[in-house]
Write a protein that holds these residues in place. Structure first.
Motif, PDB file in Angstrom:
ATOM      1  N   THR A  73       0.825  -1.216   0.000  1.00 22.78           N
ATOM      2  CA  THR A  73       0.000   0.000   0.000  1.00 22.78           C
ATOM      3  C   THR A  73       0.860   1.267   0.000  1.00 22.78           C
ATOM      4  O   THR A  73       2.030   1.235   0.412  1.00 22.78           O
ATOM      5  CB  THR A  73      -0.889   0.059   1.264  1.00 22.78           C
ATOM      6  OG1 THR A  73      -0.049  -0.036   2.419  1.00 22.78           O
ATOM      7  CG2 THR A  73      -1.919  -1.066   1.296  1.00 22.78           C
ATOM      8  N   ILE A  74       0.266   2.358  -0.459  1.00 30.69           N
ATOM      9  CA  ILE A  74       0.890   3.688  -0.330  1.00 30.69           C
ATOM     10  C   ILE A  74      -0.090   4.571   0.446  1.00 30.69           C
ATOM     11  O   ILE A  74      -1.282   4.619   0.127  1.00 30.69           O
ATOM     12  CB  ILE A  74       1.162   4.344  -1.701  1.00 30.69           C
ATOM     13  CG1 ILE A  74       1.957   3.408  -2.613  1.00 30.69           C
ATOM     14  CG2 ILE A  74       1.928   5.654  -1.514  1.00 30.69           C
ATOM     15  CD1 ILE A  74       2.148   3.960  -4.030  1.00 30.69           C
ATOM     16  N   ASP A  75       0.430   5.277   1.443  1.00 33.45           N
ATOM     17  CA  ASP A  75      -0.414   6.133   2.288  1.00 33.45           C
ATOM     18  C   ASP A  75      -0.683   7.471   1.591  1.00 33.45           C
ATOM     19  O   ASP A  75       0.256   8.174   1.212  1.00 33.45           O
ATOM     20  CB  ASP A  75       0.319   6.355   3.621  1.00 33.45           C
ATOM     21  CG  ASP A  75      -0.365   7.401   4.470  1.00 33.45           C
ATOM     22  OD1 ASP A  75      -1.603   7.442   4.463  1.00 33.45           O
ATOM     23  OD2 ASP A  75       0.346   8.197   5.112  1.00 33.45           O
ATOM     24  N   THR A  76      -1.958   7.823   1.446  1.00 34.17           N
ATOM     25  CA  THR A  76      -2.303   9.094   0.794  1.00 34.17           C
ATOM     26  C   THR A  76      -2.476  10.242   1.797  1.00 34.17           C
ATOM     27  O   THR A  76      -2.556  11.401   1.413  1.00 34.17           O
ATOM     28  CB  THR A  76      -3.640   8.984   0.007  1.00 34.17           C
ATOM     29  OG1 THR A  76      -4.731   8.957   0.936  1.00 34.17           O
ATOM     30  CG2 THR A  76      -3.684   7.750  -0.872  1.00 34.17           C
ATOM     31  N   SER A  77      -2.550   9.894   3.099  1.00 35.00           N
ATOM     32  CA  SER A  77      -2.953  10.901   4.094  1.00 35.00           C
ATOM     33  C   SER A  77      -1.803  11.749   4.634  1.00 35.00           C
ATOM     34  O   SER A  77      -1.964  12.943   4.848  1.00 35.00           O
ATOM     35  CB  SER A  77      -3.664  10.218   5.276  1.00 35.00           C
ATOM     36  OG  SER A  77      -4.786   9.514   4.821  1.00 35.00           O
ATOM     37  N   GLY A  78      -0.646  11.124   4.881  1.00 35.10           N
ATOM     38  CA  GLY A  78       0.438  11.846   5.572  1.00 35.10           C
ATOM     39  C   GLY A  78       0.225  11.676   7.058  1.00 35.10           C
ATOM     40  O   GLY A  78       0.124  10.547   7.548  1.00 35.10           O
ATOM     41  N   ALA A  79       0.078  12.769   7.790  1.00 32.57           N
ATOM     42  CA  ALA A  79      -0.248  12.638   9.220  1.00 32.57           C
ATOM     43  C   ALA A  79      -1.587  11.902   9.326  1.00 32.57           C
ATOM     44  O   ALA A  79      -2.439  12.019   8.438  1.00 32.57           O
ATOM     45  CB  ALA A  79      -0.347  14.013   9.856  1.00 32.57           C
ATOM     46  N   GLY A  80      -1.771  11.126  10.393  1.00 37.15           N
ATOM     47  CA  GLY A  80      -3.026  10.377  10.584  1.00 37.15           C
ATOM     48  C   GLY A  80      -4.227  11.306  10.519  1.00 37.15           C
ATOM     49  O   GLY A  80      -4.130  12.491  10.857  1.00 37.15           O
TER      50      GLY A  80
END
Ligand code: SAM
Length: 376
Positions: free
Chosen positions: A152-159
């Protein structure tokens, strides 16, 4: 590329609420442990980041396959279309986890996945030297569960719990995502009175006000994928415009927070201001035993102290008893209380209409729900 598969990650026990939020945004979702999975157009990346109140993060599912050897992990990672998502200069830190899998060395899995992505990128972008990795951030994860690798790749950055309004907090602040879930689990409507007599830094009530005025919780923050090429600026503009249009700043609210601590009341006030709510919420310093309820058909949603230390027990029991006595005189009110204190119903003096197990961080709690009987 027009469609992506997204995963909205959720704290244990909140999956169904996250799934409902995803469905309300117009996407058909399936639920697994800790995640909600759905296919959606690219425009869903800004929309989900802006709107999901109870999810932890929004991730892109790049691929999923069985891997029992490092070779399998390498080859199948390299076969995935990373270049569709990651810009030529993108930074690609890889983290990992492994549960009940043959490949148990997380550091080796991370290194192999990283190498495979880099090889793929060099091939696709025609690069001879190593990647620059000086641009936008694409936090990648390899998660192995029973020999199945999920990339997966996180799109959000900080939670997503970081809404950007918290100027300060008390000793045991509630995560904004859980606070929003507590509100969404009730039938509270914005035109009904709402109180939290143990409001601390105000999280429950601030989340309720944002829900009440239909304000997107991510409106005041930034997201990692805002820097990515494949999520076009037009998608972000459309999502922010939609949020602006749907916000109902004229919705009147009757929300009051109180706490025994002056300092917490100051913090709650500052947080509400930062959230753009001005003086929409009424705050007052007061102990719970002085709570005076004047309206009908209201909601009390609260996260009182749990009395985990033996020395605090008596004090906490008194608070619960006082609250139970007050609420008994207001049968039209619904009360929702989250606590880890196991004898809560006994001390409060009433059996809950409904209970739900929830985790507050690592603490197992019950959400005690008392439904009021509507009065005309
Ligand atoms: C678990 S914290 C609430 C945290 C809050 N949900 C937040 O997100 O910041 C419990 C709060 O109860 C307050 N408190 C303790 N004893 C109290 C009492 N007798 N009456 C009213 N508030 C009390 C504490 O000051 C503390 O802020």
């Amino acid at each position: 590329m027009k469609q992506v598969t997204l995963i909205a990650t959720a704290a244990m026990g909140l999956e169904s609420i996250v799934a409902k939020e995803v469905k309300d945004l117009g996407y058909e979702a399936t639920v697994e442990n800790g995640k909600v999975i759905f296919d959606a157009p690219i425009s869903a990346i800004p929309r989900c980041n802006l709107w999901l109140r109870t999810a932890d993060r929004v991730k892109i599912l790049v691929g999923k396959f069985e891997a029992k050897t490092f070779d399998e992990l390498f080859e199948q990672t390299k076969a995935l279309p990373w270049e569709l998502y990651v810009d030529e200069a993108g930074q690609i830190p890889v983290s990992g986890k492994s549960v009940k899998s043959t490949l148990y060395s997380v550091s080796d899995c991370q290194a192999i996945v990283k190498k495979a992505i880099v090889e793929r990128m060099k091939l696709k972008y025609g690069l001879v030297n190593k990647l620059a990795e000086s641009g936008a951030l694409y936090k990648t994860e390899v998660a192995l569960l029973k020999d199945e690798a999920t990339l997966t790749i996180d799109t959000s950055g900080a939670g997503l719990h970081k809404r950007g309004y918290r100027t300060g907090q008390g000793e045991a602040p509630l995560k904004e995502t859980l606070a929003a879930a507590l509100v969404l689990l009730t039938n509270w409507k914005p035109d009904q009175p709402l109180i939290d007599p143990f409001c601390g830094s105000g999280t429950i009530l601030i989340e309720a006000a944002l829900i009440g005025q239909n304000i997107a919780p991510g409106f005041n923050r930034e997201f990692a994928s805002e820097e990515w090429d494949f999520v076009k600026q037009k998608h972000w503009d459309a999502a922010f415009n939609e949020a602006e249009e749907l916000a109902n700043y004229d919705q009147p609210l009757s929300i009051t927070g109180s706490d025994i601590s002056h300092q917490m009341i100051e913090t709650a006030q500052a947080n509400a201001l930062e959230a753009g709510l001005g003086d929409l919420i009424e705050w007052k310093q007061m102990q719970v035993s002085d709570l005076a309820i004047k309206q009908k058909n209201g909601y009390l949603i609260s996260n009182p102290p749990y009395g985990e230390r033996l020395s605090d027990r008596e004090e906490v029991e008194k608070m619960y008893r006082d609250l139970g006595n007050i609420m008994r005189h207001h049968p039209s009110w619904s009360a929702y209380i989250i606590t880890a204190y196991e004898q809560f119903e006994k001390v409060f003096g009433k059996t809950a209409t409904k209970k739900r197990k929830l985790f507050n961080g690592f603490i197992q709690t019950n959400y005690y729900q008392y439904f009021g009987e509507k009065e005309d």
